[in-house]
Enzyme design. Structure first.
Site, PDB file in Angstrom:
ATOM      1  N   ASP A 196      -0.743  -3.610  12.657  1.00 26.84           N
ATOM      2  CA  ASP A 196      -0.362  -4.135  11.353  1.00 26.84           C
ATOM      3  C   ASP A 196      -0.166  -5.647  11.479  1.00 26.84           C
ATOM      4  O   ASP A 196       0.738  -6.119  12.172  1.00 26.84           O
ATOM      5  CB  ASP A 196       0.936  -3.470  10.879  1.00 26.84           C
ATOM      6  CG  ASP A 196       1.316  -3.889   9.473  1.00 26.84           C
ATOM      7  OD1 ASP A 196       1.728  -5.053   9.302  1.00 26.84           O
ATOM      8  OD2 ASP A 196       1.209  -3.068   8.561  1.00 26.84           O
ATOM      9  N   THR A 256      -0.855   7.599  -1.065  1.00 30.05           N
ATOM     10  CA  THR A 256      -2.158   7.509  -1.736  1.00 30.05           C
ATOM     11  C   THR A 256      -3.048   6.411  -1.171  1.00 30.05           C
ATOM     12  O   THR A 256      -4.251   6.402  -1.426  1.00 30.05           O
ATOM     13  CB  THR A 256      -1.964   7.235  -3.234  1.00 30.05           C
ATOM     14  OG1 THR A 256      -1.396   5.925  -3.405  1.00 30.05           O
ATOM     15  CG2 THR A 256      -1.046   8.269  -3.852  1.00 30.05           C
ATOM     16  N   ARG A 279       0.835  -1.189   0.000  1.00 26.44           N
ATOM     17  CA  ARG A 279       0.000   0.000   0.000  1.00 26.44           C
ATOM     18  C   ARG A 279       0.874   1.244   0.000  1.00 26.44           C
ATOM     19  O   ARG A 279       1.695   1.432   0.898  1.00 26.44           O
ATOM     20  CB  ARG A 279      -0.923  -0.011   1.221  1.00 26.44           C
ATOM     21  CG  ARG A 279      -1.964   1.094   1.211  1.00 26.44           C
ATOM     22  CD  ARG A 279      -3.016   0.855   2.270  1.00 26.44           C
ATOM     23  NE  ARG A 279      -2.452   0.835   3.624  1.00 26.44           N
ATOM     24  CZ  ARG A 279      -3.181   0.596   4.710  1.00 26.44           C
ATOM     25  NH1 ARG A 279      -4.463   0.331   4.588  1.00 26.44           N
ATOM     26  NH2 ARG A 279      -2.616   0.612   5.912  1.00 26.44           N
ATOM     27  N   ASP A 330       3.375  -7.041  10.475  1.00 21.13           N
ATOM     28  CA  ASP A 330       4.416  -6.716  11.448  1.00 21.13           C
ATOM     29  C   ASP A 330       4.274  -7.550  12.715  1.00 21.13           C
ATOM     30  O   ASP A 330       5.260  -8.045  13.276  1.00 21.13           O
ATOM     31  CB  ASP A 330       4.371  -5.230  11.809  1.00 21.13           C
ATOM     32  CG  ASP A 330       4.953  -4.346  10.713  1.00 21.13           C
ATOM     33  OD1 ASP A 330       5.776  -4.861   9.931  1.00 21.13           O
ATOM     34  OD2 ASP A 330       4.589  -3.165  10.646  1.00 21.13           O
TER      35      ASP A 330
END
Length: 210
Positions: free
Chosen positions: A201, A109, A105, A204
């Site tokens: 996340d 944006t 990602r 992670d």
């Protein structure tokens, strides 16, 4: 939610998901719980698999026993976090083919950028389940499914651990023919594209990289 969105509302899943959400959960514990929840989610998303019968011999007598029939499965993991769900799914269905599609990602944006794709040659003739723990903006899932459709896949489902309402709406708008299965739909998406309250996340936490 509509009939194409299924929240797998099971006490075991709710309990295990709470353990995963805790900031104190270790990397090993997080991975283990994700694999366990993947088992439970796989039961639900494969509920409509077709069966036929096969003549077998038990220790006592012969019988016509149910076995899987029809189109074979392909699990497609959106790298890298999708592999956490994938491991548990393959444990249940070891004969399934596996595809990988790499997406990251863009932090500015929030759009999905593809960097890798490897699929079975006969992907068009298989039932496809796309897996990614988090359905946040929906951009990565939407892009991955669009790519699979270009390869000829027509029977596609999407499986995630957590979803944001915004991600569900985006994926439903882009691919209204693709059913979504998830363990929970959280409150919202924040300005950074994270699901809130969420669990951080997933990649992670799974790999201990942050």
């Amino acid at each position: 939610m509509d009939e194409y969105v299924t929240v797998v509302d099971h006490p075991l899943i709710k309990h295990k998901l709470t353990l995963m959400r805790r900031a104190t959960a270790s990397t090993q514990k997080f991975r283990s719980l994700l694999r366990e929840i993947a088992h439970l989610l796989t039961y639900e998303i494969t509920r409509d698999l077709e069966l036929t019968t096969e003549r077998i011999e038990t220790p006592l007598e012969e019988m016509d026993a149910p076995v899987l029939a029809g189109k074979k499965l392909c699990f497609v993991s959106i790298l890298r976090a999708g592999n956490g769900l994938l491991e548990g799914m393959v444990e249940l269905l070891p004969s399934a083919r596996v595809g990988h599609i790499g997406m990251f990602r863009d932090p500015e944006t929030l759009e999905a950028v593809e960097y890798y794709c490897k699929m079975p040659d006969d992907i068009a003739g298989r039932r496809v389940i796309v897996v990614d723990p988090m359905l946040a903006t929906g951009n990565s899932a939407g892009a991955a499914i669009s790519h699979l459709k270009k390869l000829g896949a027509t029977n596609i489902k999407f499986l995630c651990l957590l979803a944001a309402p915004e991600g569900v709406a985006a994926l439903r708008a882009e691919h209204p023919d693709v059913p979504i299965y998830t363990a929970a739909i959280d409150e919202r998406l924040d300005d950074h594209g994270y699901i809130r309250p969420g669990l951080g996340d997933a990649g992670d936490r799974m790999y201990g990289t942050k």
